[in-house]
Motif scaffolding. Structure first.
Motif, PDB file in Angstrom:
ATOM      1  N   UNK A 127     -12.498 -59.340  31.036  1.00 47.28           N
ATOM      2  CA  UNK A 127     -13.188 -58.079  30.786  1.00 47.28           C
ATOM      3  C   UNK A 127     -13.683 -57.457  32.085  1.00 47.28           C
ATOM      4  N   UNK A 128     -14.337 -58.229  32.935  1.00 49.51           N
ATOM      5  CA  UNK A 128     -14.840 -57.690  34.192  1.00 49.51           C
ATOM      6  C   UNK A 128     -13.694 -57.272  35.106  1.00 49.51           C
ATOM      7  N   UNK A 129     -12.597 -58.020  35.101  1.00 52.98           N
ATOM      8  CA  UNK A 129     -11.432 -57.637  35.898  1.00 52.98           C
ATOM      9  C   UNK A 129     -10.936 -56.255  35.493  1.00 52.98           C
ATOM     10  N   UNK A 130     -10.838 -56.025  34.182  1.00 55.84           N
ATOM     11  CA  UNK A 130     -10.399 -54.719  33.686  1.00 55.84           C
ATOM     12  C   UNK A 130     -11.407 -53.636  34.052  1.00 55.84           C
ATOM     13  N   UNK A 131     -12.684 -53.930  33.881  1.00 54.10           N
ATOM     14  CA  UNK A 131     -13.732 -52.945  34.193  1.00 54.10           C
ATOM     15  C   UNK A 131     -13.723 -52.579  35.672  1.00 54.10           C
ATOM     16  N   UNK A 132     -13.592 -53.585  36.537  1.00 56.60           N
ATOM     17  CA  UNK A 132     -13.586 -53.351  37.980  1.00 56.60           C
ATOM     18  C   UNK A 132     -12.392 -52.509  38.389  1.00 56.60           C
ATOM     19  N   UNK A 133     -11.225 -52.865  37.888  1.00 56.23           N
ATOM     20  CA  UNK A 133     -10.020 -52.102  38.217  1.00 56.23           C
ATOM     21  C   UNK A 133     -10.134 -50.667  37.724  1.00 56.23           C
ATOM     22  N   UNK A 134     -10.642 -50.484  36.520  1.00 50.07           N
ATOM     23  CA  UNK A 134     -10.751 -49.134  35.956  1.00 50.07           C
ATOM     24  C   UNK A 134     -11.686 -48.277  36.796  1.00 50.07           C
ATOM     25  N   UNK A 135     -12.787 -48.847  37.234  1.00 52.30           N
ATOM     26  CA  UNK A 135     -13.738 -48.109  38.075  1.00 52.30           C
ATOM     27  C   UNK A 135     -13.091 -47.731  39.402  1.00 52.30           C
ATOM     28  N   UNK A 136     -12.385 -48.667  40.022  1.00 49.79           N
ATOM     29  CA  UNK A 136     -11.746 -48.403  41.312  1.00 49.79           C
ATOM     30  C   UNK A 136     -10.666 -47.333  41.189  1.00 49.79           C
ATOM     31  N   UNK A 137      -9.857 -47.425  40.146  1.00 47.42           N
ATOM     32  CA  UNK A 137      -8.794 -46.437  39.960  1.00 47.42           C
ATOM     33  C   UNK A 137      -9.376 -45.068  39.647  1.00 47.42           C
ATOM     34  N   UNK A 138     -10.429 -45.032  38.837  1.00 49.77           N
ATOM     35  CA  UNK A 138     -11.074 -43.764  38.537  1.00 49.77           C
ATOM     36  C   UNK A 138     -11.587 -43.081  39.790  1.00 49.77           C
ATOM     37  N   UNK A 139     -12.195 -43.852  40.682  1.00 47.95           N
ATOM     38  CA  UNK A 139     -12.707 -43.293  41.937  1.00 47.95           C
ATOM     39  C   UNK A 139     -11.554 -42.835  42.833  1.00 47.95           C
ATOM     40  N   UNK A 140     -10.473 -43.593  42.834  1.00 49.38           N
ATOM     41  CA  UNK A 140      -9.329 -43.251  43.688  1.00 49.38           C
ATOM     42  C   UNK A 140      -8.614 -41.995  43.209  1.00 49.38           C
ATOM     43  N   UNK A 141      -8.509 -41.842  41.898  1.00 53.25           N
ATOM     44  CA  UNK A 141      -7.731 -40.730  41.341  1.00 53.25           C
ATOM     45  C   UNK A 141      -8.590 -39.541  40.927  1.00 53.25           C
ATOM     46  N   UNK A 142      -9.908 -39.642  41.081  1.00 56.37           N
ATOM     47  CA  UNK A 142     -10.777 -38.524  40.737  1.00 56.37           C
ATOM     48  C   UNK A 142     -10.924 -38.294  39.248  1.00 56.37           C
ATOM     49  N   UNK A 143     -10.847 -39.377  38.451  1.00 63.19           N
ATOM     50  CA  UNK A 143     -11.045 -39.276  37.004  1.00 63.19           C
ATOM     51  C   UNK A 143     -12.119 -40.282  36.603  1.00 63.19           C
ATOM     52  N   UNK A 144     -12.534 -40.206  35.359  1.00 65.80           N
ATOM     53  CA  UNK A 144     -13.532 -41.147  34.880  1.00 65.80           C
ATOM     54  C   UNK A 144     -12.899 -42.517  34.654  1.00 65.80           C
ATOM     55  N   UNK A 145     -13.515 -43.545  35.239  1.00 62.84           N
ATOM     56  CA  UNK A 145     -13.042 -44.899  35.038  1.00 62.84           C
ATOM     57  C   UNK A 145     -13.833 -45.643  33.982  1.00 62.84           C
ATOM     58  N   UNK A 146     -14.698 -44.921  33.254  1.00 62.22           N
ATOM     59  CA  UNK A 146     -15.531 -45.554  32.232  1.00 62.22           C
ATOM     60  C   UNK A 146     -14.673 -46.068  31.085  1.00 62.22           C
ATOM     61  N   UNK A 147     -15.007 -47.267  30.594  1.00 60.69           N
ATOM     62  CA  UNK A 147     -14.297 -47.865  29.474  1.00 60.69           C
ATOM     63  C   UNK A 147     -15.314 -48.490  28.529  1.00 60.69           C
ATOM     64  N   UNK A 148     -14.956 -48.616  27.248  1.00 62.54           N
ATOM     65  CA  UNK A 148     -15.831 -49.338  26.322  1.00 62.54           C
ATOM     66  C   UNK A 148     -16.049 -50.773  26.798  1.00 62.54           C
ATOM     67  N   UNK A 149     -17.265 -51.266  26.612  1.00 61.86           N
ATOM     68  CA  UNK A 149     -17.659 -52.627  26.965  1.00 61.86           C
ATOM     69  C   UNK A 149     -17.706 -52.868  28.471  1.00 61.86           C
ATOM     70  N   UNK A 150     -17.801 -51.778  29.257  1.00 61.49           N
ATOM     71  CA  UNK A 150     -17.932 -51.891  30.707  1.00 61.49           C
ATOM     72  C   UNK A 150     -19.226 -51.225  31.162  1.00 61.49           C
ATOM     73  N   UNK A 151     -19.868 -51.807  32.158  1.00 61.83           N
ATOM     74  CA  UNK A 151     -21.075 -51.213  32.712  1.00 61.83           C
ATOM     75  C   UNK A 151     -20.686 -50.124  33.708  1.00 61.83           C
ATOM     76  N   UNK A 152     -21.607 -49.221  34.047  1.00 56.31           N
ATOM     77  CA  UNK A 152     -21.306 -48.224  35.079  1.00 56.31           C
ATOM     78  C   UNK A 152     -20.963 -48.857  36.418  1.00 56.31           C
TER      79      UNK A 152
END
Length: 302
Positions: A127-152
């Motif tokens: 879960x944390x691996x997915x959350x971390x990757x989503x946050x990083x990709x969101x920041x890189x691509x200029x989109x929201x990386x927020x996902x259910x069950x993930x902290x900001x």
């Protein structure tokens, strides 16, 4: 009589060995080799290699990373999905290593991190691996990386709730609540849970006695960062991404190459393949072929 029977049996066995060796060890390989030389099959038999300036640069069947020496994504290239393959001796970090195809041995219930006193020794849950990757990709691509069950902050939003359990195993009146994936002194993503203050987690502390409660949060289910951007394929070597993942990378790649977004989008469309036979698999974009074509059409001027 017995000697004659024994001799005939062993002679028949020897003939069978010779015939089968000739068929399976000589004739069959020669036939396969000959068929592999036919037009349309030769390139596939050679590994579906792709060339640039007469030199092989990869295979259309195996993904590869488009990063710098530090593992940072190169902005002018479309990025592939994550990979779990890595050298068995640990000499290099996880990446696209065709000699060590592997999948992650973690399931959807893997939601609690193992926090060590040395952060470098901590182990992330799936879960944390997915959350971390989503946050990083969101920041890189200029989109929201927020996902259910993930902290900001990009870790799994999971609580360990302590207290007396009812007949259904629930804890309606907790006595203690810990955000198990947020190490102290981090401020927990949620201040309270059922009226009890949420604590940060102390490294190397066992919280398995508590009721593990993932917190969904308010992130939409249909997040901008697709699942193939944050999870590896079964082989760990998938060379393709979804059109949706390619779409969120368009602006970055176009800006890095100094061309309009619609021109890059046209190239992506040319390298997008639909479902096989119209119903097998999913639409996909071959990243290596796409990046090679972009280099030919819109080279980056250093």
């Amino acid at each position: 009589m017995r000697y004659t029977t024994w001799f005939r049996q062993h002679l028949a066995a020897l003939r069978a060995v010779v015939v089968l060796t000739a068929i399976t060890g000589i004739l069959y390989p020669l036939v396969v080799f000959a068929v592999a030389q036919l037009p349309g099959l030769h390139d596939k038999a050679e590994g579906s290699l792709l060339y640039r300036d007469g030199k092989p640069v990869g295979s259309s069947l195996i993904g590869q990373a488009f990063t710098d020496g530090a593992g940072v994504a190169l902005p002018q290239y479309f990025q592939t999905r994550p990979s779990n393959s890595a050298p068995a001796d640990g000499s290099r970090p996880a990446g696209y290593d065709p000699t060590n195809s592997a999948f992650g041995n973690k399931g959807p219930e893997d939601v609690v991190d193992t926090l060590a006193a040395d952060p470098a020794q901590s182990k992330q849950s799936l879960l944390t691996t997915v959350c971390t990757r989503s946050k990083q990709i969101g920041e890189r691509e200029g989109v929201s990386g927020a996902r259910p069950f993930c902290t900001p902050g990009g870790v799994g939003a999971v609580l360990a709730v302590f207290g007396s359990r009812d007949t259904h195993g629930d804890i309606t009146t907790p006595t203690r609540v810990v955000s198990v994936n947020e190490a102290c002194p981090m401020v927990p993503f949620q201040p309270t849970y059922r009226g009890v203050r949420v604590e940060c987690a102390q490294p190397e502390t066992d919280y398995s006695g508590g009721l593990i409660v993932p917190v969904r949060g308010d992130a939409p289910a249909d997040t901008p960062v697709p699942s193939d951007a944050v999870t590896a394929s079964g082989s760990g070597l998938d060379p393709q991404i979804s059109p949706r993942y390619a779409e969120i990378q368009l602006a970055r790649v176009a800006a890095a190459r100094g061309v309009p977004v619609d021109r890059v989008a046209d190239v992506v469309a040319e390298h997008t393949h639909g479902r096989d036979l119209g119903f097998l698999g999913e639409p996909r974009v071959d990243v290596l072929e796409l990046n090679l074509d972009l280099d030919n059409r819109f080279p980056v001027r250093g």
